[in-house]
Enzyme design. Sequence first.
Site, short mmCIF file in Angstrom:
data_model
loop_
_atom_site.label_atom_id
_atom_site.label_comp_id
_atom_site.label_asym_id
_atom_site.label_seq_id
_atom_site.Cartn_x
_atom_site.Cartn_y
_atom_site.Cartn_z
NE ARG A 105 -2.85 0.86 3.35
CZ ARG A 105 -3.71 1.32 4.24
NH1 ARG A 105 -4.94 1.55 3.89
NH2 ARG A 105 -3.35 1.52 5.47
CB THR A 109 -1.83 7.16 -3.44
OG1 THR A 109 -1.25 5.84 -3.45
CG2 THR A 109 -0.89 8.13 -4.15
CG ASP A 201 -0.37 -9.48 10.10
OD1 ASP A 201 -0.30 -8.32 9.66
OD2 ASP A 201 0.04 -10.48 9.46
CG ASP A 204 2.99 -10.24 11.73
OD1 ASP A 204 3.86 -10.33 10.83
OD2 ASP A 204 2.64 -9.17 12.24
#
Length: 210
Positions: A105, A109, A201, A204
């Site tokens: 990402r 933006t 996550d 993870d």
Amino acid sequence: MTEHLTIVDHPLVQHKLSLMRDKGCSTSGFRQLLREISLLLAYEVTRSLPLTTREIETPLMRMDAPVIDGKKLALISILRAGNGLLDGILELIPSARVGFVGLYRDEVTLEPVEYYFKVPDALDERLTIVVDPMLATGNSSVAAIDKIKAAGATNIRFLCLLASPEGVERMRAAHPDVPIVTASLDDHLNDKGYIVPGLGDAGDRMFGTK
Ligand code: URA
């Protein structure tokens, strides 16, 4: 497959998912459960594959035996967490062709930016199953499927472990032709984009990173 969202409510899937959600589950336990659950999810996502017949000879007689029709299917993992689902599915469908999509990402933006893209050829002739354990905002899944469609895929299914209502809605709006198969539709996304109650996550937890 006609449903846009299929929740696999099989007791084995639900039981294993609960073990994975528990924050006390070890990295090795999480990985093993993910492998087991991915086999069961793969069973569901491939349920309506078309069959044809091939003539074989059993020890007793000739018969027209059912076999899966068409080209080998394509599995496309969204890096990195998709790989946890991919490994198990490949045990069940060892001849599948495999692709990878890597996106990050952009911090300014907030749009997904591609850093890796390698997919099998002739996607227009294959069922393409895109795998990512967590359908959270849906941004990376939608972007990955945009690119997979641009590479030629027309018959796509999306397989995840957990989905949020927000992610399902985003996918439905962007790719209404892509059925989603998941083990659970969770409650909501929190303000950090985590699925709640979720499992944290996924990358993870499966790779033992923080
Ligand atoms: N990705 C994850 O790994 N977990 C979430 O809850 C959301 C996105």
